[in-house]
Design an enzyme around this catalytic site. Structure first.
Site, PDB file in Angstrom:
ATOM      1  N   ALA A 378       0.826  -1.208   0.000  1.00 57.08           N
ATOM      2  CA  ALA A 378       0.000   0.000   0.000  1.00 57.08           C
ATOM      3  C   ALA A 378       0.858   1.255   0.000  1.00 57.08           C
ATOM      4  O   ALA A 378       1.919   1.305   0.624  1.00 57.08           O
ATOM      5  CB  ALA A 378      -0.928   0.014   1.215  1.00 57.08           C
ATOM      6  N   CYS A 379       0.402   2.261  -0.732  1.00 58.50           N
ATOM      7  CA  CYS A 379       1.041   3.577  -0.685  1.00 58.50           C
ATOM      8  C   CYS A 379      -0.043   4.641  -0.647  1.00 58.50           C
ATOM      9  O   CYS A 379      -1.232   4.329  -0.534  1.00 58.50           O
ATOM     10  CB  CYS A 379       1.985   3.792  -1.859  1.00 58.50           C
ATOM     11  N   ASP A 380       0.339   5.875  -0.742  1.00 50.33           N
ATOM     12  CA  ASP A 380      -0.603   6.978  -0.576  1.00 50.33           C
ATOM     13  C   ASP A 380      -1.705   6.946  -1.623  1.00 50.33           C
ATOM     14  O   ASP A 380      -2.886   7.058  -1.317  1.00 50.33           O
ATOM     15  CB  ASP A 380       0.154   8.311  -0.655  1.00 50.33           C
TER      16      ASP A 380
END
Length: 465
Positions: A378-380
């Site tokens: 997951a990232c922004d």
């Protein structure tokens, strides 16, 4: 939840509305660069698409996406209808209104449906469903036409006037003092999508180009940092910097240079120097882009160049690289710390807890490999760094002959059935809030963090603690 996490989450939500529609922004930017009167191939008929796209298509796409994020298809429709009122009630692009009214419309219809749940007689569900969204959409469109649109229009004009005064006073480069550190602590989306994208779109509508699209997206300051580490770094940080440089400058994934700044806080001064230098040059030579460069790579910058804008833009890029490079090189040269062994990663902190970003809470509990069929990185925004991290982890898992799928998502959009999440340590709190019962492993360096191999070894052993 602390203020930084709240701003990160807000920025991630804004990015979630804008980034899925980047293709439309690129199409609009290319049409602008090619066909407006000052474009590469002026064409009055084709150029006539520019204003309708910027006024109607792009804001409605953003509003629909924002509403859908809140309440799926019905939320998207309600958000788009609500935003139409603001668009018609104003003479400037309503991007800020779309970012507000899209989610607002989604939330409103969600509450209406929740209120009516179980109160509709059998056979009338479709009738009520269609009319509730129609009536609510009408009300929101009228409110946005009469109140929200004019209010946001006035606020946008005020902000634009203030920014123009800053530009005329030759103070625009000072914004780098805020922008560059904010990028490194993952607040870039809040600044870019929340402030500079709406201002840049309006600027292009008036002048055919804008400097606002370049301030956050420029790869130059990060490039200078990584170039300095490539030449004057120590240990694995020096070995990994050239690969990170290629990914950052060509691929446009800026997150790969963040660890090189964070491990030596004095490097914040170097990225600020690069940001100030590039903005100063761009301001002096009146540089700008005709479209939004995403991802923020040199290729995106070249694609979005206005006619006759190559030299001006590149002068700023070169200034940004040199500004951060020389200061970063100076800091690395005066560093008296001895080089660590090659098997230690100097792009991370020496303290093993900080290096892996593992808190005491994370260490408690365990899951077994047999219960893991999917891992989410997951990232922004769920597109850039998470796609790269997922690719690295996917290859390592494949080499280990493990039958586990690796996918990438925005941190707030991770599916509920996921039991193992990998993310940057700065996103740990947001990931934990999204799925409090999931196991979360964190990295600090997207390219060469030892957590990748450690996680794979744990998976091979059959248990992840």
């Amino acid at each position: 939840m602390n203020m930084k996490v709240k701003i990160q989450k807000f920025g991630g939500f804004l990015a979630g509305m804008v980034i899925p529609n980047i293709g439309a922004f690129i199409a609009w930017g290319l049409i602008t660069a090619f066909f407006i009167p000052t474009g590469w191939f002026p064409n009055e008929q084709l150029g006539s698409m520019v204003q309708p796209m910027i006024r109607f298509l792009l804001p409605i796409l953003i509003a629909f996406t924002g509403g859908k994020m809140v309440y799926d298809q019905r939320g998207g429709v309600a958000g788009a209808v609500a935003t139409m009122g603001a668009i018609v009630g104003s003479d400037i692009p309503m991007f800020m209104a779309a970012m507000i009214l899209g989610p607002l419309g989604g939330y409103a219809i969600k509450q209406v449906d929740k209120f009516l749940q179980g109160k509709i007689k059998s056979g009338f569900e479709m009738l009520i469903s269609n009319f509730t969204i129609g009536i609510l959409g009408m009300i929101l469109a009228i409110l946005s036409f009469l109140i929200i649109g004019p209010t946001i229009s006035a606020a946008t004009n005020f902000a634009t006037s203030g920014i123009n005064l800053i530009i005329k006073a030759k103070l625009l480069p000072l914004l780098a003092v805020i922008i560059e550190p904010a990028k490194v602590i993952f607040l870039n989306n809040a600044i870019d999508q929340g402030i500079f994208v709406p201002l840049g779109v309006q600027d292009i509508a008036e002048h055919g180009k804008t400097i606002f699209f370049m301030l956050v997206s420029s790869p130059a300051p990060g490039c200078g940092i990584l170039l300095a580490y490539s030449l004057f770094g120590k240990g694995n940080s020096k070995k990994s910097a050239p690969s990170a440089l290629l990914i950052e400058f060509i691929g446009g994934i800026h997150e790969v240079y963040f660890p090189y700044v964070l491990m030596k806080p004095v490097m914040f001064l170097a990225v600020i120097a690069g940001g100030v230098a590039q903005a100063l040059v761009w301001n002096i030579v009146n540089a700008g882009l005709a479209g939004y460069p995403h991802p923020g790579s040199i290729i995106s910058f070249l694609v979005m160049l206005p006619k006759g804008g190559f030299i001006q833009v590149m002068l700023g890029i070169i200034a940004g690289i040199l500004g951060s490079f020389f200061l970063a090189s100076f800091f690395l040269k005066i560093d008296t710390k001895e080089e660590l062994p090659d098997n230690e990663d100097t792009s991370l902190n020496n303290d093993i807890e900080s290096m892996l970003g593992i808190s005491s809470d994370e260490k408690q509990g365990k899951i077994y490999t047999k219960d893991i069929d999917k891992i989410v990185f997951a990232c922004d925004a769920g597109i850039g760094s998470s796609a790269m991290g997922a690719g690295i982890l996917r290859n390592k898992i494949k080499e280990a002959n493990l039958d586990i799928i690796v996918e990438n998502y925005a941190v707030e959009s991770v599916p509920e059935d996921v039991v193992l999440i990998v993310c940057h340590k700065n996103l740990y709190e947001r990931a934990k809030k999204t799925l409090p019962n999931a196991k979360i492993r964190t990295v600090e360096s997207f390219l060469n963090d030892p957590e990748y191999d450690k996680l794979v070894e744990d998976l091979k052993k059959g248990v992840v603690e």
